[in-house]
Motif scaffolding. Structure first.
Motif, PDB file in Angstrom:
ATOM      1  N   THR A 129       0.801  -1.221   0.000  1.00 38.06           N
ATOM      2  CA  THR A 129       0.000   0.000   0.000  1.00 38.06           C
ATOM      3  C   THR A 129       0.838   1.276   0.000  1.00 38.06           C
ATOM      4  O   THR A 129       0.380   2.320  -0.454  1.00 38.06           O
ATOM      5  N   GLY A 130       2.042   1.209   0.552  1.00 38.16           N
ATOM      6  CA  GLY A 130       2.849   2.408   0.715  1.00 38.16           C
ATOM      7  C   GLY A 130       2.400   3.288   1.862  1.00 38.16           C
ATOM      8  O   GLY A 130       2.943   4.374   2.069  1.00 38.16           O
ATOM      9  N   LEU A 131       1.436   2.838   2.634  1.00 38.78           N
ATOM     10  CA  LEU A 131       0.921   3.610   3.772  1.00 38.78           C
ATOM     11  C   LEU A 131       1.776   3.335   5.003  1.00 38.78           C
ATOM     12  O   LEU A 131       2.367   2.258   5.139  1.00 38.78           O
ATOM     13  N   PRO A 132       1.834   4.282   5.932  1.00 39.48           N
ATOM     14  CA  PRO A 132       2.714   4.115   7.103  1.00 39.48           C
ATOM     15  C   PRO A 132       2.198   3.078   8.089  1.00 39.48           C
ATOM     16  O   PRO A 132       0.996   2.782   8.157  1.00 39.48           O
ATOM     17  N   ASP A 133       3.128   2.539   8.869  1.00 39.91           N
ATOM     18  CA  ASP A 133       2.785   1.589   9.928  1.00 39.91           C
ATOM     19  C   ASP A 133       1.791   2.221  10.913  1.00 39.91           C
ATOM     20  O   ASP A 133       1.843   3.433  11.179  1.00 39.91           O
ATOM     21  N   HIS A 134       0.923   1.377  11.474  1.00 40.58           N
ATOM     22  CA  HIS A 134       0.087   1.749  12.628  1.00 40.58           C
ATOM     23  C   HIS A 134      -0.692   3.045  12.401  1.00 40.58           C
ATOM     24  O   HIS A 134      -0.690   3.941  13.232  1.00 40.58           O
ATOM     25  N   SER A 135      -1.380   3.164  11.266  1.00 35.89           N
ATOM     26  CA  SER A 135      -1.990   4.456  10.922  1.00 35.89           C
ATOM     27  C   SER A 135      -3.515   4.436  10.828  1.00 35.89           C
ATOM     28  O   SER A 135      -4.115   5.500  10.689  1.00 35.89           O
ATOM     29  N   TYR A 136      -4.160   3.252  10.921  1.00 36.10           N
ATOM     30  CA  TYR A 136      -5.615   3.193  10.772  1.00 36.10           C
ATOM     31  C   TYR A 136      -6.264   2.431  11.925  1.00 36.10           C
ATOM     32  O   TYR A 136      -5.737   1.427  12.403  1.00 36.10           O
ATOM     33  N   ASP A 137      -7.430   2.928  12.327  1.00 37.26           N
ATOM     34  CA  ASP A 137      -8.212   2.253  13.363  1.00 37.26           C
ATOM     35  C   ASP A 137      -9.004   1.076  12.811  1.00 37.26           C
ATOM     36  O   ASP A 137      -9.253   0.104  13.530  1.00 37.26           O
ATOM     37  N   PHE A 138      -9.420   1.190  11.553  1.00 38.60           N
ATOM     38  CA  PHE A 138     -10.375   0.223  11.012  1.00 38.60           C
ATOM     39  C   PHE A 138     -10.148   0.106   9.509  1.00 38.60           C
ATOM     40  O   PHE A 138      -9.952   1.110   8.819  1.00 38.60           O
ATOM     41  N   ALA A 139     -10.151  -1.123   9.011  1.00 38.18           N
ATOM     42  CA  ALA A 139      -9.982  -1.375   7.577  1.00 38.18           C
ATOM     43  C   ALA A 139     -11.115  -2.259   7.086  1.00 38.18           C
ATOM     44  O   ALA A 139     -11.547  -3.183   7.781  1.00 38.18           O
ATOM     45  N   ILE A 140     -11.588  -1.980   5.881  1.00 32.69           N
ATOM     46  CA  ILE A 140     -12.708  -2.714   5.287  1.00 32.69           C
ATOM     47  C   ILE A 140     -12.307  -3.152   3.885  1.00 32.69           C
ATOM     48  O   ILE A 140     -11.818  -2.355   3.083  1.00 32.69           O
TER      49      ILE A 140
END
Length: 276
Positions: free
Chosen positions: A108-119
């Motif tokens: 994804t290229g997104l940073p570690d530990h950055s979202y509360d919830f994924a769908i």
């Protein structure tokens, strides 16, 4: 960015791009109330940072923005054409509330530990490497964050009335065809083990039913559009008798007030441990 590694490509849609987008719209919206009810049951709350994976034309994304007005939603989609479609349609939503990312679920290229919830809705059945994808999502979830997968299992597809006697054989052939390309139309039954293998805990699952008497017949008309199946008949994947039964079912759903259909969707949830 990694290669697509997915069996879904809207460029190959039998009905063409615009009709396929409309089908995806109806498919996303007709069961949203139930799905959102379950998402809240699994812990989704207003104000959370939320990631939608495989967001496509972003009809579910739009519902998330409307239903979670204090949240920031990120829509991740690898197909640039679908992403552009979503951006154009949702350009009125400010970037403080909605962010688009053109990337792969595997990387994804997104940073570690950055979202509360994924769908991830109707994504995992198409993935060649679902555990790899689940691990990437695990990486970018905050400790205690959750992933909910909404998907299918053709073994418990649902029901159609009048009955299609050859529907089980058709579903098996379509599942075998998708498996030959790297997908899995029986992914629903495997989700608990998949999530556990990727490191998630507190795993739970449930079903969501969509019935034409409750959710309207329009979505089912599009699911049983005979033109979606003609390519399988033309390529010898289903035989003439199976195709004719599907054609009759399509005509029944379009024209008979006595016809109805029901579809089953699987929802599975896993949590990233607070301490790992």
């Amino acid at each position: 960015m990694k290669e697509h590694n997915s069996t879904y490509n809207i460029g190959n849609a039998a009905l063409g791009f615009r009709t396929e987008v409309e089908r995806l719209k109806v498919q996303a919206l007709m069961g949203w109330d139930k799905e959102f009810r379950n998402l809240k049951w699994y812990g989704l709350q207003n104000g959370m940072s939320v990631l939608e994976l495989g967001s496509g034309p972003s009809y579910v994304t739009e519902q998330l923005v409307n239903s979670l007005p204090e949240s920031q939603i990120t829509a991740l989609e690898i197909d640039r054409t679908l992403l552009d479609e979503a951006k154009n349609r949702l350009q009125h939503i400010p970037s403080s509330k909605l962010r688009f990312v053109n990337s792969s679920v595997y990387d994804t290229g997104l940073p570690d530990h950055s979202y509360d919830f994924a769908i991830a809705r109707l994504l995992f059945l198409h993935l060649h490497n679902p555990v790899e994808a689940a691990r990437e999502i695990y990486r970018i979830l905050k400790p205690g964050g959750k992933l909910v997968i909404i998907d299918i299992d053709d073994g418990i597809f649902g029901a159609v009335s009048p009955n299609i006697n050859l529907l089980p054989s058709v579903l098996q052939k379509l599942a075998d065809h998708q498996a030959s390309k790297g997908g899995n139309r029986y992914i629903g039954r495997e989700l608990p083990r998949l999530l556990a293998k990727a490191g998630y805990i507190d795993i739970d699952m449930d079903t969501v039913l969509q019935h034409s008497d409750l959710h309207g017949i329009e979505g089912f008309k599009r699911q049983f559009d005979i033109n979606r199946f003609k390519v399988f008949y033309d390529n010898g994947i289903i035989n003439e008798e199976e195709f004719e039964q599907l054609k009759q079912a399509s005509e029944n759903i379009n024209n008979s007030p006595e016809a109805y259909a029901m579809m089953t969707f699987i929802m599975a949830c896993g949590k990233k441990p607070e301490h790992y």
